[in-house]
Design a protein around this motif. Structure first.
Motif, PDB file in Angstrom:
ATOM      1  N   THR A  36      -1.227  -4.581 -12.321  1.00 27.06           N
ATOM      2  CA  THR A  36      -0.536  -3.281 -12.379  1.00 27.06           C
ATOM      3  C   THR A  36      -1.711  -2.011 -12.261  1.00 27.06           C
ATOM      4  OG1 THR A  36       1.467  -4.114 -13.390  1.00 27.06           O
ATOM      5  CG2 THR A  36       0.796  -1.514 -13.604  1.00 27.06           C
ATOM      6  N   SER A  37      -2.907  -2.299 -13.048  1.00 31.00           N
ATOM      7  CA  SER A  37      -3.908  -1.464 -12.916  1.00 31.00           C
ATOM      8  C   SER A  37      -4.570  -1.218 -11.631  1.00 31.00           C
ATOM      9  CB  SER A  37      -4.745  -1.672 -14.244  1.00 31.00           C
ATOM     10  OG  SER A  37      -5.788  -0.803 -14.217  1.00 31.00           O
ATOM     11  N   VAL A  38      -4.708  -2.429 -11.072  1.00 30.44           N
ATOM     12  CA  VAL A  38      -5.700  -2.531  -9.850  1.00 30.44           C
ATOM     13  C   VAL A  38      -4.716  -2.129  -8.527  1.00 30.44           C
ATOM     14  CG1 VAL A  38      -6.794  -4.193  -8.570  1.00 30.44           C
ATOM     15  CG2 VAL A  38      -7.153  -4.424 -11.029  1.00 30.44           C
ATOM     16  N   ASN A  39      -3.515  -2.353  -9.017  1.00 33.94           N
ATOM     17  CA  ASN A  39      -2.327  -1.794  -8.144  1.00 33.94           C
ATOM     18  C   ASN A  39      -2.455  -3.150  -6.773  1.00 33.94           C
ATOM     19  OD1 ASN A  39      -0.478  -0.514  -6.549  1.00 33.94           O
ATOM     20  ND2 ASN A  39      -1.852   1.143  -5.911  1.00 33.94           N
ATOM     21  N   THR A  40      -2.359  -4.323  -7.305  1.00 28.00           N
ATOM     22  CA  THR A  40      -2.191  -5.271  -6.144  1.00 28.00           C
ATOM     23  C   THR A  40      -1.218  -6.599  -6.813  1.00 28.00           C
ATOM     24  OG1 THR A  40      -3.573  -6.607  -4.773  1.00 28.00           O
ATOM     25  CG2 THR A  40      -4.262  -6.457  -7.155  1.00 28.00           C
ATOM     26  N   ASN A  41      -1.222  -7.645  -5.959  1.00 28.01           N
ATOM     27  CA  ASN A  41      -0.560  -8.434  -6.520  1.00 28.01           C
ATOM     28  C   ASN A  41      -1.047  -9.187  -7.587  1.00 28.01           C
ATOM     29  OD1 ASN A  41       0.508 -11.467  -5.917  1.00 28.01           O
ATOM     30  ND2 ASN A  41       2.217 -10.204  -4.939  1.00 28.01           N
TER      31      ASN A  41
ATOM     32  N   ASP B 100      -4.303   2.139 -10.632  1.00 30.29           N
ATOM     33  CA  ASP B 100      -3.285   2.956 -11.358  1.00 30.29           C
ATOM     34  C   ASP B 100      -3.920   4.255 -12.174  1.00 30.29           C
ATOM     35  OD1 ASP B 100      -1.240   3.846 -12.939  1.00 30.29           O
ATOM     36  OD2 ASP B 100      -1.284   2.246 -14.169  1.00 30.29           O
ATOM     37  N   PRO B 101      -3.435   5.452 -11.775  1.00 24.68           N
ATOM     38  CA  PRO B 101      -4.230   6.514 -12.644  1.00 24.68           C
ATOM     39  C   PRO B 101      -3.838   6.737 -13.892  1.00 24.68           C
ATOM     40  CG  PRO B 101      -2.620   7.305 -10.990  1.00 24.68           C
ATOM     41  CD  PRO B 101      -2.738   5.819 -10.844  1.00 24.68           C
ATOM     42  N   GLU B 102      -2.727   6.057 -14.294  1.00 27.03           N
ATOM     43  CA  GLU B 102      -2.187   6.250 -15.743  1.00 27.03           C
ATOM     44  C   GLU B 102      -3.141   5.296 -16.680  1.00 27.03           C
ATOM     45  OE1 GLU B 102       0.147   8.319 -16.414  1.00 27.03           O
ATOM     46  OE2 GLU B 102       0.067   8.948 -14.444  1.00 27.03           O
ATOM     47  N   CYS B 103      -3.692   4.314 -16.051  1.00 23.70           N
ATOM     48  CA  CYS B 103      -4.467   3.201 -16.768  1.00 23.70           C
ATOM     49  C   CYS B 103      -5.762   4.009 -17.093  1.00 23.70           C
ATOM     50  CB  CYS B 103      -4.727   2.237 -15.947  1.00 23.70           C
ATOM     51  SG  CYS B 103      -5.899   0.767 -16.787  1.00 23.70           S
ATOM     52  N   TYR B 107      -8.171   4.860 -13.926  1.00 22.70           N
ATOM     53  CA  TYR B 107      -8.573   6.182 -13.794  1.00 22.70           C
ATOM     54  C   TYR B 107      -9.635   6.657 -13.014  1.00 22.70           C
ATOM     55  CZ  TYR B 107      -8.635  11.389 -14.181  1.00 22.70           C
ATOM     56  OH  TYR B 107      -8.970  12.689 -13.747  1.00 22.70           O
ATOM     57  N   GLY B 108     -10.786   6.083 -13.438  1.00 21.43           N
ATOM     58  CA  GLY B 108     -11.990   6.353 -13.154  1.00 21.43           C
ATOM     59  C   GLY B 108     -12.900   5.160 -12.346  1.00 21.43           C
ATOM     60  N   ILE B 109     -12.535   4.111 -12.399  1.00 22.04           N
ATOM     61  CA  ILE B 109     -13.152   2.818 -12.251  1.00 22.04           C
ATOM     62  C   ILE B 109     -13.853   3.145 -10.767  1.00 22.04           C
ATOM     63  CG2 ILE B 109     -11.290   1.689 -11.308  1.00 22.04           C
ATOM     64  CD1 ILE B 109     -13.791  -0.105 -13.024  1.00 22.04           C
ATOM     65  N   HIS B 110     -13.018   3.744  -9.740  1.00 20.96           N
ATOM     66  CA  HIS B 110     -13.557   3.827  -8.603  1.00 20.96           C
ATOM     67  C   HIS B 110     -14.675   4.626  -8.344  1.00 20.96           C
ATOM     68  CE1 HIS B 110     -10.185   2.026  -5.500  1.00 20.96           C
ATOM     69  NE2 HIS B 110     -10.358   1.306  -6.514  1.00 20.96           N
TER      70      HIS B 110
END
Lengths: 150, 150
Positions: A36-41, B100-103, B107-110
């Motif tokens: 969910t955090s990484v936004n993938t499967n 996920d920007p809520e995480c 939020y800042g990892i990228h």
DNA sequence: TCTAATGTAACTGCGACTGTTACGTGATAA
DNA sequence: TTATCACGTAACAGTCGCAGTTACATTAGA
């Protein structure tokens, strides 16, 4: 260049696990939650975690209430460890067809390039070794605090 | 990693052109002849040469008795010049889907990864800058002489 | 024993790269 | 002037790796 994003995913995963969630309702790190955090499967995450596990960076437990933990302190896991764990190979590839061995230049060019690439890649690895998962997590959290206003 | 071999092809091409063939029957460097040494198709060579031309590293002339020459001395062309000429981009890719920007972590990892990658890539480029086409040619010829017995 | 999580095979869609053919364009030797 | 030769580039096929997804067996705790 057609690189993959496995490195980025792996670092994200490790930083996610490293984040201390004690006392929250998401204490256990499952592939589903990380996905969910990484936004993938979740399967993508499990594949990556499998590589990290093989490399001895994480430990996973199966069954109900299973999940993932770091095998070492986040401050001791460098991005070079991650780089190697996810099986990133050579930055530069040689052509699949070997050059003409009759040509003065073609005869030795591949060996020369191989050595040059090795030197360049070593420099890259030394840079990756300077950064740990704990650093990444710290910097990411700092951004969250300063930018999002939370 | 699934890298391409454009960098290798480009360096080979430049070293081939840099080699002094005055007095031989192959004085003119055509895409066809270069392709023989690289062991690939002439169109592939022309594509690469097109990029090198755009970068100002070579000059091509069309028509009968046309061909290719270096635009600068081989000792002034570094592998970093080549690297940039062939449009090699980022070593590491970010996932196509944003985290996920809520995480807290997502939020800042990228941004954190982007900065880290930039540092690592800079180290790689500095290493490539130390090597010139003249160096590569010199080393390749040395191998030809010492190993092949010619 | 039910539930929830990992482990993995299998398949799809997508994009990048390499190789190839074909043909237009430009320049020169004859 | 013309035939030749080389570049420039479009178009297409084949291959490969990655990302995403579904499905299901395995495992282990509640």
């Amino acid at each position: 260049m057609s690189t993959n994003s496995r490195m980025s995913v792996a670092v994200h995963v490790l930083a996610w696990i490293a984040y201390d969630r004690r006392g929250t309702d998401k204490e256990v790190g499952t592939s589903e939650r990380i996905a969910t955090s990484v936004n993938t499967n979740a399967v993508v995450i499990r594949r990556t975690l499998g590589q990290l596990k093989t490399a001895g960076l994480v430990e996973g437990s199966r069954g109900r209430s299973g999940g993932w933990q770091l095998a070492r302190d986040a401050a001791t896991i460098t991005l070079l460890d991650v780089y190697r764990a996810v099986g990133e190979g050579e930055i530069f590839a040689l052509p699949s067809a070997p050059p003409d061995p009759e040509c003065y230049v073609g005869y030795g060019i591949h060996d020369v390039l191989t050595k040059t690439y090795r030197d360049a890649q070593r420099a890259l690895c030394e840079e990756l070794e300077k950064v740990t998962v704990a650093d990444v997590l710290h910097n990411a959290l700092a951004l969250y605090i300063t930018r999002s206003g939370h």
